[in-house]
Structure formats: structure tokens, C-alpha cells
Design an enzyme around this catalytic site. Structure first.
Site, PDB file in Angstrom:
ATOM      1  CB  CYS A  11      -2.683   2.320  -0.564  1.00 57.67           C
ATOM      2  SG  CYS A  11      -3.430   1.460  -1.963  1.00 57.67           S
ATOM      3  CG  ASN A  14      -3.780   2.457  -7.363  1.00 58.94           C
ATOM      4  OD1 ASN A  14      -3.761   2.623  -8.573  1.00 58.94           O
ATOM      5  ND2 ASN A  14      -4.544   3.188  -6.582  1.00 58.94           N
ATOM      6  CB  CYS A  16      -7.414  -2.365  -0.907  1.00 56.96           C
ATOM      7  SG  CYS A  16      -7.282  -4.116  -1.343  1.00 56.96           S
ATOM      8  NE  ARG A  17      -4.124   0.424   2.530  1.00 59.16           N
ATOM      9  CZ  ARG A  17      -2.925   0.522   3.095  1.00 59.16           C
ATOM     10  NH1 ARG A  17      -2.817   0.948   4.340  1.00 59.16           N
ATOM     11  NH2 ARG A  17      -1.847   0.192   2.430  1.00 59.16           N
ATOM     12  CB  SER A  18      -4.960   4.598  -2.901  1.00 64.13           C
ATOM     13  OG  SER A  18      -4.545   3.588  -3.774  1.00 64.13           O
ATOM     14  CG  ASP A 131      -3.620  -3.321   2.698  1.00 60.43           C
ATOM     15  OD1 ASP A 131      -4.696  -3.554   2.105  1.00 60.43           O
ATOM     16  OD2 ASP A 131      -2.517  -3.296   2.130  1.00 60.43           O
TER      17      ASP A 131
END
Length: 162
Positions: A11, A14, A16-18, A131
Site C-alpha cells: 500500500c 505500510n 494501514c491496509r498492507s 485507505d
């Protein structure tokens, strides 16, 4: 499973999402008895949060689900990630564009598949995982990530079973 399968989630920062996807996939792989077969990591394309632990909202959602994020720190996606991963899973089109540019500029030949996370969830109308750093909706991210990681493990089991 014949060999180890390497997955890297990518993402922007690095945090939040990943890292959420990394933690969830590790958790789900362990539940399926695949923790030795599936190697999971995450990275970002931007350097704003290098060395940081996952975002508070990500940690909160993972804590709610009883999923560990111990030892996770933000880092940049690198050549090794792109060359060794069987799956390079990007969270949205901007991340895909950035990764494709890194591959092109570095003369990298990926061994695995580059895919957008939402390709794992064809029934969802979203083009990318929103995001939560900007939306604030970490619960939506966790829901999407959990469903997509289940689908990814199903795919891994089909493609890599001996």
C-alpha cells in the site's frame, strides 16, 4: 503444499491496509495449518512512516479480531520483494502504478503475479481497498481484507497444492 508461497502486500505508507492484510493472512494461514507454507510480508511505496508500527486504527481492528501484529514495522517495498514474491498484492490502482514503475525502472523481472487486492473480491463494486488513513473506516478495511485473504488462500491452495 509443494513449497513455500511468498506473498507481499503493498500500500502507500505500510501502516494501514498492507500490514492489516499481512496480519490477517498470517492468522488465516495458521488456522488452515499453512503457517509454514505461506510466507507473508507487507511494504509501502512511500517513505513517510518508515519504522512505524501499524496505525492505531489498524491495531484496534486487529485487536478486536484477536490477530497479532507483533513486530510489524513500516518499510519500503524493495527489489527482493518484487523478485521473490509469488503474489505481489497491491491495494489500489495508485499502488499498482507505483509498483509497475519500480519494476520498469529497476529492470526487475517478477517471478510471481501482480494483482490488485479487489481482484480477489469480484462481487465487490470497489476498485481498490479504500485507505482508512483518509476515510477513517478501519472496520470496512478489515472486512474487505478478511474476505480477500480467505479468497487468496483458496487460490494459493488450488495453485500450489501438490
Amino acid at each position: 503444499m509443494a513449497s513455500k508461497v511468498n506473498v507481499v502486500f503493498v500500500c502507500l505508507g505500510n501502516i494501514c491496509r498492507s500490514p492489516m492484510a499481512e496480519a490477517v493472512l498470517r492468522h488465516l494461514a495458521a488456522r488452515r495449518g499453512l503457517e509454514q507454507a505461506v510466507v507473508v510480508d507487507s511494504a509501502g511505496t512511500g517513505d513517510w512512516h518508515l519504522g512505524a508500527v501499524p496505525h492505531e486504527g489498524t491495531r484496534r481492528e486487529l485487536d478486536r479480531a484477536g490477530i497479532s501484529y507483533e513486530g510489524m514495522r513500516a518499510r519500503l517495498v524493495d527489489r527482493d520483494d518484487l523478485e521473490r514474491a509469488d503474489y505481489i498484492v497491491v491495494m489500489d490502482r495508485a499502488n499498482e502504478r507505483d509498483v509497475r514503475e519500480l519494476i520498469r525502472a529497476g529492470g526487475i523481472v517478477p517471478q510471481g503475479k501482480l494483482l490488485r487486492f479487489m481482484e480477489l473480491l469480484p462481487d465487490e463494486e470497489l476498485d481498490g481497498v479504500p485507505d482508512p488513513y483518509y476515510t477513517g473506516d478501519f472496520e470496512q478495511t478489515r472486512r474487505l481484507v478478511a474476505a480477500g485473504c480467505e479468497a487468496l488462500l483458496d487460490r494459493i491452495e488450488r495453485e500450489f497444492s501438490a
